[in-house]
Design a protein around this motif. Structure first.
Motif, PDB file in Angstrom:
ATOM      1  N   HIS A   1       0.861  -1.092  -0.084  1.00  0.00           N
ATOM      2  CA  HIS A   1      -0.117  -0.138  -0.094  1.00  0.00           C
ATOM      3  C   HIS A   1       1.042   1.296  -0.084  1.00  0.00           C
ATOM      4  CE1 HIS A   1      -2.809   3.052   1.491  1.00  0.00           C
ATOM      5  NE2 HIS A   1      -3.644   2.126   1.056  1.00  0.00           N
ATOM      6  N   PRO A   2       0.413   2.289  -0.984  1.00  0.00           N
ATOM      7  CA  PRO A   2       1.375   3.456  -0.866  1.00  0.00           C
ATOM      8  C   PRO A   2       1.634   4.225   0.519  1.00  0.00           C
ATOM      9  CG  PRO A   2      -0.619   3.712  -2.288  1.00  0.00           C
ATOM     10  CD  PRO A   2      -0.623   2.411  -1.760  1.00  0.00           C
ATOM     11  N   PHE A   3       0.769   3.990   1.497  1.00  0.00           N
ATOM     12  CA  PHE A   3       1.009   4.579   2.765  1.00  0.00           C
ATOM     13  C   PHE A   3       1.260   3.461   3.724  1.00  0.00           C
ATOM     14  CE2 PHE A   3      -0.459   5.694   7.033  1.00  0.00           C
ATOM     15  CZ  PHE A   3       0.646   6.794   7.299  1.00  0.00           C
TER      16      PHE A   3
ATOM     17  N   LEU B   1       6.786  -1.657   6.641  1.00  0.00           N
ATOM     18  CA  LEU B   1       8.220  -1.895   6.199  1.00  0.00           C
ATOM     19  C   LEU B   1       8.998  -1.347   7.774  1.00  0.00           C
ATOM     20  CD1 LEU B   1      10.388  -2.623   4.249  1.00  0.00           C
ATOM     21  CD2 LEU B   1      10.377  -0.242   3.720  1.00  0.00           C
ATOM     22  N   ILE B   2       8.669  -0.105   7.832  1.00  0.00           N
ATOM     23  CA  ILE B   2       9.460   0.582   9.315  1.00  0.00           C
ATOM     24  C   ILE B   2       9.162  -0.417  10.660  1.00  0.00           C
ATOM     25  CG2 ILE B   2       9.717   2.413  10.622  1.00  0.00           C
ATOM     26  CD1 ILE B   2       9.144   4.030   8.136  1.00  0.00           C
ATOM     27  N   LEU B   3       7.677  -0.839  10.732  1.00  0.00           N
ATOM     28  CA  LEU B   3       7.688  -1.413  11.692  1.00  0.00           C
ATOM     29  C   LEU B   3       8.266  -2.980  11.945  1.00  0.00           C
ATOM     30  CD1 LEU B   3       3.670  -1.325  12.301  1.00  0.00           C
ATOM     31  CD2 LEU B   3       5.483  -0.394  13.750  1.00  0.00           C
TER      32      LEU B   3
ATOM     33  N   VAL C   1      11.992  -1.869  12.800  1.00  0.00           N
ATOM     34  CA  VAL C   1      12.136  -1.569  13.941  1.00  0.00           C
ATOM     35  C   VAL C   1      11.760  -2.965  15.064  1.00  0.00           C
ATOM     36  CG1 VAL C   1      11.152  -0.194  16.043  1.00  0.00           C
ATOM     37  CG2 VAL C   1      11.709   0.711  13.859  1.00  0.00           C
ATOM     38  N   GLY C   2      10.484  -3.579  14.639  1.00  0.00           N
ATOM     39  CA  GLY C   2      10.157  -4.704  15.489  1.00  0.00           C
ATOM     40  C   GLY C   2      11.082  -5.791  15.469  1.00  0.00           C
ATOM     41  N   THR C   3      11.931  -5.922  14.573  1.00  0.00           N
ATOM     42  CA  THR C   3      12.702  -6.877  14.444  1.00  0.00           C
ATOM     43  C   THR C   3      13.857  -6.811  15.606  1.00  0.00           C
ATOM     44  OG1 THR C   3      12.681  -7.299  12.009  1.00  0.00           O
ATOM     45  CG2 THR C   3      14.265  -8.207  13.166  1.00  0.00           C
TER      46      THR C   3
ATOM     47  N   LEU D   1      10.645   0.289  -2.182  1.00  0.00           N
ATOM     48  CA  LEU D   1      11.990   1.512  -2.224  1.00  0.00           C
ATOM     49  C   LEU D   1      12.551   1.499  -3.478  1.00  0.00           C
ATOM     50  CD1 LEU D   1      13.401  -0.026   1.331  1.00  0.00           C
ATOM     51  CD2 LEU D   1      11.956   2.033   0.781  1.00  0.00           C
ATOM     52  N   ASP D   2      12.198   1.121  -4.617  1.00  0.00           N
ATOM     53  CA  ASP D   2      12.572   1.004  -5.911  1.00  0.00           C
ATOM     54  C   ASP D   2      13.176   2.659  -6.261  1.00  0.00           C
ATOM     55  OD1 ASP D   2      13.662   0.345  -8.706  1.00  0.00           O
ATOM     56  OD2 ASP D   2      11.941   1.074  -9.207  1.00  0.00           O
ATOM     57  N   LYS D   3      11.960   3.491  -6.091  1.00  0.00           N
ATOM     58  CA  LYS D   3      12.063   4.793  -6.363  1.00  0.00           C
ATOM     59  C   LYS D   3      13.430   5.254  -5.730  1.00  0.00           C
ATOM     60  CE  LYS D   3      11.195   8.476  -8.356  1.00  0.00           C
ATOM     61  NZ  LYS D   3      11.238   8.673  -9.890  1.00  0.00           N
ATOM     62  N   PHE D   4      13.136   5.107  -4.267  1.00  0.00           N
ATOM     63  CA  PHE D   4      14.472   5.756  -3.236  1.00  0.00           C
ATOM     64  C   PHE D   4      15.630   5.238  -3.732  1.00  0.00           C
ATOM     65  CE2 PHE D   4      16.758   5.030   0.462  1.00  0.00           C
ATOM     66  CZ  PHE D   4      17.087   6.236   0.639  1.00  0.00           C
ATOM     67  N   MET D   5      15.685   3.991  -3.987  1.00  0.00           N
ATOM     68  CA  MET D   5      17.226   3.286  -4.634  1.00  0.00           C
ATOM     69  C   MET D   5      17.771   3.934  -5.676  1.00  0.00           C
ATOM     70  SD  MET D   5      17.786   1.457  -2.001  1.00  0.00           S
ATOM     71  CE  MET D   5      19.289   0.917  -2.215  1.00  0.00           C
TER      72      MET D   5
END
Ligand SMILES: Nc1nc2c(ncn2[C@@H]2O[C@H](COP(=O)(O)OP(=O)(O)OP(=O)(O)O)[C@@H](O)[C@H]2O)c(=O)[nH]1
Ligand SMILES: [Mg+2]
Lengths: 724, 101
Positions: free
Chosen positions: A360-362, A368-370, A373-375, A457-461
């Motif tokens: 999902h775009p949001f 992903l962050i969860l 961080v969760g890991t 993350l393609d765009k970011f990479m």
């Protein structure tokens, strides 16, 4: 009844190396597992050989050919697991290497592993394989998933079409995998395909298993019949492989021309038809065959004229023309062999729903962050709990030992402080963090989450000069940089490989994690851990930006298959977690113990000081106590050594870590460990994947960056603290 | 030559949205068929191996935000394509759906 012995020895070679010919036993059958990525080749390989190739649910895990052996029905099998590829053209090095390997003398039978749920794309590769006219067995894998979708495949029909053995498999449960070997025996003994479903009468392996008492005799007899692949009579598939009129006419012309030079071309092992097709396709490897020989050069021109003619006629380029033709044929076959039991629309599966949230775009990014961080929180909590407990135990026992024998005798120092302390340090400081962490990494790998992260993350990479696929080795790098850097081979161009390897080597691996958790996490709290990671990521971004700017060339675009989510297989996850932890236990532990003893000795003979003095300029700039110097050297061997041995030292000095380091120093110490250099093994892998010059450049750059940032943080931090 | 034909069709289409567009402009869940792949040679080779050839039917599933890559379903599996490539794949509404419009 069946006798199966596993031999766990492995031979691993670089793709460039000349592969070893398998054992020279007369009853040896060499088998290669080939097919698209993520179809289950490595699962079959592991099932057969008992070895542990990495498996997971994303394309491109196996990047290097791997060999294993087993004994079955009296035969000796040499099995080779190949990297997954989509075609046998020249798109990537893997494709060229694989096709050369497949036609070479080293392989007797090729098992084409096919994903039953993705028949259309998989058969494209099969068609290419058939053009090589080698003995092929079609292993239709993942039939369990096909079943779940209420579909089935008419295997008998498929055998009628391909005239080769077709075996349904559920590799993950070991179903069908040994049948593959039985077929392989028959193929190599009869020299012509005996279909599995169409066969009448007793089959050879039935003779074998019924007469297992006299099996040896039989085997001997059959062994005499074993023939090299060359004598295999490839079934007549001309009606299946034929292209449309225009293309076929040209290929036939080329074949007849090529056949004049049979003696010349026989050295390359490729059949005439394959050469003709590839010549028409302008395949540069095949072109070079024609260029090498004066008398065949004219064919290059003819092929070029043909190509132009076809391209003009169709308004497409030659690859597209040929691929379309193949896909048209496949489409017809699919309609014949794939049976949907119910016509109803497939309901939205759990995988689709999961996909909707995780891409999902949001929410995709939130998740992903969860996950990341969760890991860390999960690992941190579990690790601290167990680590603290172990430390208490060790402390208690130490008191008793010291009480009984005193703390001074040499053997107490060496055996108790060195060996036992080392073991406790390794378990309490390293394993307790590493095992839960690996467990999560395996779940991520086997569920199929990694390609989703690449998608998000393609765009970011692209800002860092690579496309999204790099995220996969980078995430794997959190586990261990060494296989992750090797995994960078999935990047298509040299430039991307170079950047990916550099970025991956900057990812804090599980060893660094133990240092960060055990020092900053334990004494300063999670916020500072977060801050450390933040600094690390900023460094990665800056590195990527700089490499992107300075390296010639441009970033290519992402083309990646994204497989459905799958419930992770518990057995696979536990096994792989164990395998990776084992590496820590059997590789890291001895090093920790030995270096622990060395440290004790250095300390006893006052040799530590000169070393630390030598490193004092660096420790001074970083604001660390002199004594830390030696640990930074140890860290090059393995990163977790920095802290484990520091702790060792503190213990034998009768101090605790907070007495040795101020909070700011702890932070700097962890930061430097995080950044300062890829460990030894990683540097070697980087050199192998790129070259030594580049590997050393990256290592030195990282050392420089670590010192600069470490110093900035220390002196900046000191200044800020003085203001308070 | 093909380009001019493409333009011709586009120009003549008066009703609603133009028939031929690039993959990035497609609606979600629309069934579309590929008309032309106009990428570089290498990418074209790979795409054709993966089944993205003229005439192939596909469905656009989703795209990542901020002009990120898109995911399409083709031949029963999902492919992720970078935006740059997707913008060079020309498609049209597949017949099956156009009849509804
Ligand atoms: N349900 C099910 N899953 C399977 C089966 N065979 C393999 N898998 C899963 O498919 C995924 C890919 O398997 P691998 O063996 O790693 O695939 P590979 O062909 O070696 O892939 P590459 O090395 O990337 O080319 C793993 O997640 C396996 O658990 C099967 O028969 N049934
Ligand atoms: Mg594999």
């Amino acid at each position: 009844m069946r006798q199966r012995h596993r031999k766990g020895y492995v031979q691993k070679h670089n793709l460039e190396d000349k592969p070893l010919k398998g054992s020279s036993q007369a009853n040896t059958i060499n088998i290669a597992l080939a097919g698209n990525p993520n179809v289950g080749k490595s699962v079959i390989f592991n099932q057969l050989t008992g070895l542990s190739q990495t498996i997971g649910n994303w394309p491109g895990k196996t990047v290097e050919r791997k060999e294993g052996q087993l004994e079955f029905l009296g035969f000796h099998f040499n099995i080779v697991d190949l990297p997954g590829i989509y075609s046998l053209s020249t798109y990537s090095l893997e494709e060229i290497v694989s096709r050369e390997y497949i036609v070479s003398e080293e392989v007797d039978v090729i098992i084409n592993v096919i994903d039953a749920t993705n028949l259309e794309r998989n058969l494209f590769f099969t068609f290419q394989l058939l053009e090589l006219e080698v003995p092929v067995i079609l292993a239709i894998n993942q039939c369990d998933i096909l079943d779940k979708r209420n579909r089935s495949i008419d295997f008998k029909r498929m055998e009628e079409i391909f005239k080769l053995p077709v075996i349904p498999c559920v590799a993950i449960h070991g179903k069908g995998v040994h049948q593959l070997l039985e077929e392989a025996i028959e193929l190599s003994v009869y020299h012509h395909p005996h279909q599995h479903y169409l066969k009448k009468g007793k089959r050879m392996h039935e003779h074998l298993s019924h007469a297992h008492r006299t099996q040896e005799l039989y085997t001997k007899e059959w062994t005499m019949h074993l023939r090299p692949k060359k004598s295999f009579q490839f079934p007549d598939l001309s009606s299946l492989l034929k292209f449309g009129k225009e293309v076929e006419g040209k290929i036939e012309y080329l074949i007849s021309e090529i056949s004049q030079f049979e003696s010349y071309f026989s050295q390359f092992n490729y059949p005439g038809r394959f050469l003709a097709i590839k010549l028409l396709e302008d395949d540069n490897v095949v072109n070079s065959f024609f260029k090498k020989n004066e008398s065949t050069r004219y064919l290059l021109n003819i092929a070029e004229d043909f190509r132009k003619e076809l391209e003009e006629f169709h308004g497409e380029d030659i690859h597209t023309i040929i691929s379309s033709e193949i896909y048209n044929k496949i489409h017809k076959i699919i309609r014949l062999v794939l049976i949907s039991e119910k016509k109803e629309e497939r309901k939205k599966s759990l995988s689709d729903k999961l996909d909707q949230i995780t891409t999902h775009p949001f929410w995709g990014y939130v998740i992903l962050i969860l996950i990341l961080v969760g890991t860390y929180f999960f690992t941190f909590e579990i690790g601290n709990l167990l680590g603290g407990y172990l430390e208490e135990v060790y402390g208690m026992w130490s008191v008793e030992i010291y009480g009984m024998y005193g703390a001074d005798p040499l053997w107490v120092k060496l055996l108790w402080d060195g060996v036992v302390g080392g073991v406790f340090g390794a378990i309490g400081g390293v394993l307790v963090y590493v095992i839960p962490f690996f467990l999560i990494m395996e779940i991520l790998q086997d569920s199929g989450y990694l390609p989703r992260a690449a998608f998000l993350l393609d765009k970011f990479m692209h800002f860092l000069g690579v496309h999204g696929k790099t995220i996969i080795p980078m995430i794997l790098g959190f586990g261990c940089n060494v296989p992750a850097c090797a995994g960078c081979r999935i990047m298509e161009t040299r430039r991307e490989k170079k950047i990916s390897v550099a970025l991956t080597s900057l990812i804090p691996c599980s060893a660094v994690l133990t240092v960060v958790m055990g020092l900053v996490g334990r004494f300063l709290g999670p916020i500072y851990v977060g801050l450390l990671f933040l600094i690390n990521f900023v460094v990665i971004i800056i590195f990527g930006k700089v490499l992107n700017k300075t390296m010639p060339g441009k970033c290519t675009e992402l083309i990646m298959e994204m497989h459905e989510y799958r419930a992770p297989n518990t057995k696979v996850i536990l096994k792989q977690t164990w395998n990776r932890s084992k590496e820590f236990i059997f590789k890291a532990m001895p090093i920790i113990i030995i270096l622990g003893i060395v440290l004790e000795l250095l300390l006893m003979f006052n040799l530590l000081e000169p070393i630390n003095l030598f490193l004092s300029p660096i420790t001074f700039i970083l604001g660390l106590p002199l004594i830390c110097g030696i640990f930074l050297i140890y860290g090059i061997i393995r990163k977790e050594l920095t802290l484990v041995l520091l702790q060792d030292l503190a213990q034998s000095l009768g101090m605790t870590l907070p007495m040795l380091l101020t909070p700011l120093q702890m932070f700097v110490f962890s930061l430097v460990t995080m950044l300062y250099i890829p460990c030894f093994a990683t540097i070697i892998i980087i050199a192998r994947e790129t070259n030594w010059k580049y590997a050393i450049k990256i290592a030195l750059l990282e050392v420089g960056v670590a010192i600069v940032i470490g110093a900035l943080v220390y002196w900046g931090g000191t200044f800020l603290l003085s203001l308070l | 030559m093909i380009e001019s034909i493409l333009k011709n069709i586009q120009g003549k289409d008066q009703r609603g949205s133009s028939l031929i567009k690039c993959l990035t402009e497609c609606e979600k869940d629309e069934i579309i068929s590929v008309i032309k792949v106009d990428t570089g040679k290498k990418a074209k080779q790979r795409l054709s191996n993966l089944g993205i050839v003229p005439g192939a039917k596909l469905v656009k599933c989703r795209s990542a935000p901020l002009k990120g890559p898109l995911e399409v379903k083709i031949k029963g599996s999902s492919l992720v394509l970078g935006r740059g490539i997707a913008s060079k794949i020309f498609v049209k509404c597949s017949e099956e759906q156009c009849q509804y419009i």
